[in-house]
Design an enzyme around this catalytic site. Structure first.
Site, mmCIF file in Angstrom:
data_model
loop_
_atom_site.group_PDB
_atom_site.id
_atom_site.type_symbol
_atom_site.label_atom_id
_atom_site.label_comp_id
_atom_site.label_asym_id
_atom_site.label_seq_id
_atom_site.Cartn_x
_atom_site.Cartn_y
_atom_site.Cartn_z
ATOM 1 N N GLU A 1 -63.809 -48.404 -123.729
ATOM 2 C CA GLU A 1 -63.342 -48.288 -125.113
ATOM 3 C C GLU A 1 -64.447 -47.590 -125.889
ATOM 4 O OE1 GLU A 1 -62.722 -52.428 -125.830
ATOM 5 O OE2 GLU A 1 -60.834 -52.478 -124.725
ATOM 6 N N ASP B 1 -50.057 -53.745 -124.154
ATOM 7 C CA ASP B 1 -51.122 -54.659 -124.565
ATOM 8 C C ASP B 1 -50.472 -56.002 -124.836
ATOM 9 O OD1 ASP B 1 -53.169 -52.848 -124.332
ATOM 10 O OD2 ASP B 1 -53.030 -52.168 -126.414
#
Lengths: 253, 239
Positions: A130, A11
């Protein structure tokens, strides 16, 4: 023999790899290029690199950085972050991505998925979901790095995306992300039950055993790992060894 | 004049092929220009996507004859994924299409697969020496054990080919729904099993080589194939 993929995830925020818990409270882990090379050398089967603030800040990812991440790697790369258009996808592919992961903008404009599949091929288009538990047995799809509600039921949203022909699902549990308590097996089971394309589970990897369970019990096609690698709790060969001990075919690099 | 030219026919991730070749030689170019392709000593046909789009990409750039002429002159040609499929005579993706016809055979869709195997066949799978897998493509092969030492031993059948130094049983990265079906079993260099079905994963005849997987994405073993091809190209350029 077809092997199960172990995929480290980076990330990226600004020049750094970061990691949080429940996609929040981000801590700086290190340099993306160095980490990518380290995981390649350890035997990663693929790599995922996501600009996690691009869509939140509504700006383009750093394509030069993305390109340098891919430079020394000879494994497939999935990239994403802030993709709004076919043009953005093309930019990622030109930066060295083999696949792109799309979340936020697809929930607002789902035809982006079918257009992308048509233009670049299903194998190239990954739906990133998500998912956050809303009630028992139900999850809502979140966007913008787990920050915003989409109002979409995650399972219904995945069904729609399957109809539009996406090639893979990157399934993140917002509830389990960064907790290192094992994957959300209930969420995983709900998705693998309906998906006829590969499902990559992400969020909560604890140890080799948790990876093996996701594959053997949850029918994940690939396992995505971040925290336990970033904090050097395990190296990729350790995790693969445990998976192999549980009769999971793995790649010997 | 570059020794190796990557043929840019408007399809696929050409950059990863370039990146892998550049690890072994700087004498590599990327071009859609017929003249540059004609002058190269060896060609790489990369690609990803549909058969027809690939042939059309070559046709509109006036490259069909260039590639065929290069093959006829004995120049090494490496086809990757779709690029490998185009080497055969016919493809059946969204219709029936004529290929380059550099090797006899066809490109067809996977039959129904066992063990819940999904298409596209996406991910890592092992390649085995066709000479040591007793059954012909399509009949399924016995599971091979994958000890590293033994893999090197079995890989000896690949000596003198583009797969030299690759361990039998090595994992390569695949993304495809259609597979290579050469007419002549002698053109099968390596086979792979997926969902109980065995197909040709590397085909070759003399200077013409096709890999169904992506060697440039297949870690250190895959890169060895690129290295071998670069040497083949360098030798060809010296002749």
């Amino acid at each position: 023999m077809h092997s199960v993929r172990l995929i480290p995830r980076l990330d990226i925020k600004g020049p750094n790899v970061v990691k949080g818990i429940h996609l929040e409270g981000l801590r700086v882990i290190g340099n993306p290029v160095d980490l990518a090379r380290k995981y390649f050398e350890q035997g990663a089967d693929e790599l995922i690199a996501m600009d996690i603030v691009a869509s939140l800040y509504q700006r383009s990812p750093d394509f030069d950085l993305m390109r340098s991440i891919g430079n020394e790697l000879f494994i497939p790369l999935t990239m994403g972050g802030g993709i709004q258009s076919l043009h953005d996808i093309n930019n990622f592919l030109r930066a060295g991505a083999d696949k792109v992961a799309i979340n936020t903008y697809a929930t607002r404009n789902p035809t982006l998925l079918s257009e992308a599949v048509h233009q670049f091929g299903a194998q190239c288009i990954v739906l990133s979901v998500e998912a956050k538990r809303s009630s028992p047995g139900h999850w809502e799809a979140y966007t913008d790095g787990g920050r915003e509600h989409s109002g979409l039921d995650a399972i219904e949203w995945i069904k729609r995306a399957l109809d539009m022909g996406v090639g893979e699902i990157l399934l993140t549990s917002v509830d389990f992300d960064g907790t290192k308590k094992g994957y959300d097996r209930e969420l995983l089971a709900a998705v693998t039950a309906i998906a006829d394309i590969p499902v990559v589970i992400h969020g909560g990897a604890k140890d080799g055993m948790s990876l093996a369970e996701a594959v053997n019990d949850g029918h994940a096609d690939a396992v995505c790992v971040a925290s336990i690698l970033h904090y050097d709790e395990y190296a990729i060969p350790d995790l693969k060894k445990t998976m192999a001990e549980h009769r999971i075919p793995i790649r010997h690099p | 004049m570059a020794r190796i030219c990557i043929v840019d026919y408007g399809i696929g991730n050409i950059h990863s092929a370039m990146k892998a070749l550049k690890r072994f030689t700087q004498d590599v170019s990327l071009s859609e220009d017929p003249k540059e392709i004609r002058d190269a000593a060896a060609l790489v046909l990369p690609g990803q996507g549909a058969f027809e789009a690939g042939m059309e990409g070559l046709r509109v750039r006036g490259l069909l004859d260039e590639v065929k002429t290069a093959a006829a002159k004995g120049k090494p040609i490496l086809g990757i994924c779709l690029g490998a499929q185009l080497l055969l005579e016919k493809g059946y993706e969204f219709g029936e299409w004529e290929g380059l016809g550099l090797l006899p055979g066809e490109v067809v869709h996977f039959p129904p697969l066992k063990d819940g195997a999904k298409t596209p066949h996406m991910g890592w799978n092992s390649i085995e020496s066709a000479l040591l897998v007793p059954s012909p493509p399509g009949r399924g092969c016995p599971e091979q054990s994958r000890g590293a030492g033994e893999g090197q031993e079995r890989g000896k059948a690949w000596k003198g080919t583009v797969l030299e130094g690759v361990n039998a049983g090595a994992d390569m990265y695949f993304i495809h729904s259609y597979f290579l079906k050469p007419k002549d079993p002698a053109h099968v260099l390596a086979e792979t099993m997926y969902g109980g079905f065995t197909f040709a994963s590397v085909i070759g005849k003399g200077n013409i080589i096709g890999c169904q997987f992506h060697p440039e994405k297949s870690g250190k073993m895959g890169i060895r194939i690129i290295d071998n091809f670069v040497r083949l190209a360098q030798n060809a350029a010296r002749r």
